[in-house]
Design a protein around this motif. Structure first.
Motif, PDB file in Angstrom:
ATOM      1  N   UNK A  46     -41.180  40.043 -47.042  1.00 13.33           N
ATOM      2  CA  UNK A  46     -42.434  40.355 -47.704  1.00 13.33           C
ATOM      3  C   UNK A  46     -42.428  39.820 -49.119  1.00 13.33           C
ATOM      4  N   UNK A  47     -43.632  39.731 -49.701  1.00 16.56           N
ATOM      5  CA  UNK A  47     -43.755  39.181 -51.043  1.00 16.56           C
ATOM      6  C   UNK A  47     -44.953  39.803 -51.750  1.00 16.56           C
ATOM      7  N   UNK A  68     -50.077  41.198 -51.270  1.00 12.53           N
ATOM      8  CA  UNK A  68     -48.849  41.634 -50.616  1.00 12.53           C
ATOM      9  C   UNK A  68     -48.866  40.942 -49.262  1.00 12.53           C
ATOM     10  N   UNK A  69     -47.863  40.109 -49.024  1.00 16.17           N
ATOM     11  CA  UNK A  69     -47.796  39.376 -47.763  1.00 16.17           C
ATOM     12  C   UNK A  69     -46.581  39.838 -46.981  1.00 16.17           C
ATOM     13  N   UNK A  70     -46.814  40.156 -45.716  1.00 15.31           N
ATOM     14  CA  UNK A  70     -45.731  40.505 -44.793  1.00 15.31           C
ATOM     15  C   UNK A  70     -45.570  39.340 -43.830  1.00 15.31           C
ATOM     16  N   UNK A  88     -38.812  48.789 -40.254  1.00 17.06           N
ATOM     17  CA  UNK A  88     -38.641  47.692 -41.208  1.00 17.06           C
ATOM     18  C   UNK A  88     -39.972  47.312 -41.852  1.00 17.06           C
ATOM     19  N   UNK A  89     -41.049  47.342 -41.079  1.00 18.03           N
ATOM     20  CA  UNK A  89     -42.376  47.078 -41.637  1.00 18.03           C
ATOM     21  C   UNK A  89     -42.711  48.149 -42.673  1.00 18.03           C
ATOM     22  N   UNK A  95     -41.716  48.708 -50.263  1.00 16.55           N
ATOM     23  CA  UNK A  95     -41.054  47.831 -51.240  1.00 16.55           C
ATOM     24  C   UNK A  95     -42.072  46.986 -52.004  1.00 16.55           C
ATOM     25  N   UNK A  96     -42.990  46.364 -51.278  1.00 16.68           N
ATOM     26  CA  UNK A  96     -43.970  45.479 -51.931  1.00 16.68           C
ATOM     27  C   UNK A  96     -45.017  46.282 -52.707  1.00 16.68           C
TER      28      UNK A  96
END
Length: 114
Positions: A46-47, A68-70, A88-89, A95-96
């Motif tokens: 992710x970012x 926010x990109x997964x 995890x998702x 986190x993001x």
């Protein structure tokens, strides 16, 4: 593991729905997107890209939404089954979103979210 785009987006929506309502209400000018993989870092899960809420001052305005990109394929590759993928998702979303609120990598790792 294999997961189709539609099912993956459902998992992302579920993770976002699990965020505490006060937190989601505080999110501002941010969009959550799904892409297959990061073009330069194929294992990136992710970012967050944007201006964290803690960095927005009185002159903040007129900006495109933070992103926010997964990354679907990277997240699926990291997991054995859908239960692990769901977890995890959820962790990646938290986190993001934390970056959106100005929490840095070091702090996230220290708190066990990295």
């Amino acid at each position: 593991m294999e997961v189709g785009p539609e099912r993956f987006e459902e998992l992302v929506a579920d993770a976002l729905d699990e965020l505490p309502p006060p937190l989601t209400r505080a999110m501002d000018n941010v969009v959550v997107l799904v892409e297959e993989r990061h073009p330069e870092e194929p294992d990136l899960l992710g970012l967050y890209e944007g201006v964290a809420l803690t960095e927005r001052y009185s002159d903040y305005g007129g900006f495109l939404p933070d992103r926010i990109t997964l990354y679907r394929a990277a997240l699926a590759d990291a997991c054995e089954d859908e239960d692990e993928l769901r977890e995890e998702v959820a962790v990646t979303v938290v986190h993001e979103v934390a970056h959106h609120f100005g929490i840095d990598e070091e702090t996230l790792h220290r708190l066990g979210w990295g």
